[in-house]
Design an enzyme around this catalytic site. Sequence first.
Site, PDB file in Angstrom:
ATOM      1  N   LEU A  22       0.797  -0.813   0.102  1.00 58.51           N
ATOM      2  CA  LEU A  22      -0.099   0.130  -0.174  1.00 58.51           C
ATOM      3  C   LEU A  22       1.382   1.319  -0.248  1.00 58.51           C
ATOM      4  O   LEU A  22       0.477   2.396   0.093  1.00 58.51           O
ATOM      5  CB  LEU A  22      -0.766   0.185   1.266  1.00 58.51           C
ATOM      6  N   LYS A  47      15.543  -5.747   5.516  1.00 63.30           N
ATOM      7  CA  LYS A  47      15.549  -4.980   7.167  1.00 63.30           C
ATOM      8  C   LYS A  47      17.067  -5.264   7.749  1.00 63.30           C
ATOM      9  O   LYS A  47      17.773  -3.995   8.544  1.00 63.30           O
ATOM     10  CB  LYS A  47      14.413  -4.896   7.991  1.00 63.30           C
ATOM     11  N   ASP A  84       9.086   1.965  11.778  1.00 59.21           N
ATOM     12  CA  ASP A  84       7.600   0.860  12.816  1.00 59.21           C
ATOM     13  C   ASP A  84       7.672   1.576  14.224  1.00 59.21           C
ATOM     14  O   ASP A  84       6.210   1.292  14.867  1.00 59.21           O
ATOM     15  CB  ASP A  84       7.842  -0.261  12.608  1.00 59.21           C
TER      16      ASP A  84
END
Length: 291
Positions: free
Chosen positions: A28, A78, A114
């Site tokens: 998204l 990551k 995050d």
Amino acid sequence: MDLPHVAPELSGATRLAAVIGDPVRHSLSPAIFNAAFRATGLDWVYLAFEVPAGRGADALAACRALGIEGLSVTMPHKDVAASSVDVLSDRAAALGAVNCVRRQGDRLHGDNTDGPGFVAALRAAADVDLDGCRAVVLGAGGAARAIVHALGEAGAGEVVVVNRTEAAAVVAAGLVAVGRVGSATDDVPSADLVVNATSVGMRVPGEPGHEQGSPLDPSLLRPGQVVADIVYHPATTVLLRDAAAVGARTVGGLGMLVHQAAAAFEIWTGSPAPLPAMWAAAEAGLAARGD
Ligand code: ATR
């Protein structure tokens, strides 16, 4: 909110930001960031690059070579991003994981938005007072570790990690002084905040019924607790439905996605993030998926 459907006028001056990950085609993020650029009138564009495992370091080198301004980093890159950037924020260093890269000249700065995104979403949705609160985090993966760290930074009194695999729980709990490993039965009923940071309850395309699962026995939940889920598809997971049924306050997972993106937008552009446009794009993008 009506979003313009026309593509922005691209030129030689247009700046590029992107996400690298695999899988990434259903991300998204392009919808969220391009809506933010349109809403702020910035001459930026955001693309998704499908970068397989093992090519993350090459993608970061390309960021330097091509002058890409910012990268969102998602799985499986990551960790390699944390070892490939030139400068790490304290948070990204503590987690050993980077989800947001900013280029400054030839140097790449790695951060992790995050955890702050989760806390910002929690505060926006439920006005939670985290100072001294007793939190239980279900899960010990990358998302859970970021949340544990952020709750510790936000002043939680205790962060209890509950995970299927205990060794991972020990690592996650060790990220903060107020962390410890616990169990759902012993620790959930007395918690102020319960967070599902596992993938249990998520709709998985091609696996009908997967979203019927919950990480918790509903009899452990109590009225007045705040129950947050990082799963955002479906918007109302079984856990959140159970939590609402006992009178707990619920927080869905889309807010973490939107707020971590908002933090990245601000790191890259130095401008305040247009949250309403980003929310609208996230919701519209999710509705358009139709899986
Ligand atoms: P992410 O980066 O999104 O956090 P991850 O690192 O793969 O993803 O972590 C997934 C988390 O969900 C882990 O805590 C995992 O538990 P294990 O450490 O025991 O693997 C948890 N998880 C996934 N499926 C689960 C299931 N069916 N039941 C319980 N926990 C589950």
